[in-house]
Design an enzyme around this catalytic site. Structure first.
Site, short mmCIF file in Angstrom:
data_model
loop_
_atom_site.label_atom_id
_atom_site.label_comp_id
_atom_site.label_asym_id
_atom_site.label_seq_id
_atom_site.Cartn_x
_atom_site.Cartn_y
_atom_site.Cartn_z
N CYS A 66 -3.87 8.63 0.91
CA CYS A 66 -3.72 7.18 0.80
C CYS A 66 -4.96 6.67 0.09
O CYS A 66 -6.08 6.89 0.56
CB CYS A 66 -3.61 6.57 2.21
N GLU A 97 10.23 2.35 -3.68
CA GLU A 97 10.91 2.58 -2.42
C GLU A 97 12.41 2.25 -2.49
O GLU A 97 13.20 2.81 -1.72
CB GLU A 97 10.23 1.81 -1.29
N HIS A 103 2.40 6.34 -4.34
CA HIS A 103 3.78 6.06 -4.74
C HIS A 103 3.98 6.29 -6.25
O HIS A 103 5.09 6.59 -6.70
CB HIS A 103 4.14 4.59 -4.46
N ASP A 131 -0.91 9.38 5.59
CA ASP A 131 -0.80 8.20 4.73
C ASP A 131 -0.33 7.05 5.59
O ASP A 131 0.16 7.25 6.71
CB ASP A 131 0.18 8.47 3.58
N SER A 132 -0.45 5.84 5.05
CA SER A 132 0.02 4.67 5.79
C SER A 132 1.55 4.65 5.89
O SER A 132 2.09 3.98 6.76
CB SER A 132 -0.45 3.39 5.09
N CYS A 184 -2.31 5.01 -6.57
CA CYS A 184 -1.45 4.84 -5.40
C CYS A 184 -0.53 6.05 -5.35
O CYS A 184 0.00 6.46 -6.39
CB CYS A 184 -0.63 3.56 -5.52
#
Length: 270
Positions: A78, A157, A191, A15-16, A189
């Protein structure tokens, strides 16, 4: 001389950043006997704001890193990299390369009563029209509303999943989708699985949530079974985490996304 790839070789995931660890978490739940090597390109995160050419170049380098470590398959954890780079990765490398987008689309369309779909993701994912195109190609009758939601990643985050400001931002982002009467919300996404509890409280039973982590893990399991690549050895599976920029913040984030400790993070050069 490189080690030959077998069913007992590890899975590779990239993933990034560290968001793709939600996919690793889902993989470990579904495939607890598999060893995994994870690469987070934290030195170049985010991919969502980069050009398609740059995203493809970074994704090629990330995949090459994992292949050089002898992985039996690569999971592109990702959405942005999947949207822009998956076909070229699949054409370039001999191992299976699996993205998060296709499984998410399949899970979305698995519900026959699905009629109005909302999609949220990074600017890069939404701008690629990859989800919209895949859904429309298979079900042209479905109404699709897509929205870039760039403010959600910083909240996740920061660990602000119960913060009033997050709920205000979510309401603002979701209002146009809910006004269209969506019955399904695709979390485009990696996240966003961490937002599922707050989204369920906000949306109740009226909107079905499709997240790219669990749907991707199910697809990986099916692929490994199909190709006879399930790990057979009974020794304890390993988990190695590589980051291209190792910081205390990234390590703390990684623990939150994975939901557990994982030992020492290694520095990667791609």
């Amino acid at each position: 001389m490189s080690t030959p790839v077998t069913a007992n070789s590890p899975l590779g995931v990239f993933d990034s950043g560290v968001g793709g660890l939600t996919v690793v978490r889902a993989l470990r739940d579904l495939l607890p006997n598999e060893s995994i090597i994870y690469l987070g390109d934290t030195a170049r995160v985010p991919y969502g704001s980069k050009s398609p050419d740059t995203i493809r170049r970074f994704s090629m380098e990330d995949t090459q890193f994992l292949v050089s470590h002898g992985v039996k398959a690569v999971v592109v954890a990702c959405n942005t990299a999947t949207a822009h780079a998956l076909p070229v990765l699949q054409a370039t490398f001999r191992v299976p390369v699996i993205g998060v987008l296709g499984p998410g689309v399949e899970a979305t369309l698995a519900e026959p009563n699905c009629e109005r779909v909302g999609i949220i993701g990074t600017a890069g994912t939404i701008r690629s029209h990859a989800y919209q195109h895949e859904i429309a190609m298979r079900r042209p009758d479905i109404l699709i509303e897509a929205r870039a939601t760039p403010l959600l990643v910083p909240f996740v985050e920061e660990g602000w999943m119960d913060h009033p400001a997050l709920k205000s931002v979510l309401r603002e982002y979701l209002k146009p989708l809910l006004d269209k009467g969506i019955d399904t919300l695709v979390l485009g996404c990696t996240h966003y699985p961490l937002l599922i509890p707050v989204l369920k409280r906000m949306l109740g039973q009226k909107v079905r949530l499709v997240d790219s982590a669990s749907t991707c893990a199910a697809h990986v399991k099916a692929k490994l079974e199909q190709d006879n690549l399930l790990r057979t050895t009974k020794s304890k599976p390993s988990l190695e985490i590589f980051l291209t920029d190792h910081s205390e913040q990234a390590e703390n984030l990684a623990k939150r996304f994975l939901g557990t400790d994982f030992g020492k993070v290694k520095k990667a050069v791609v």
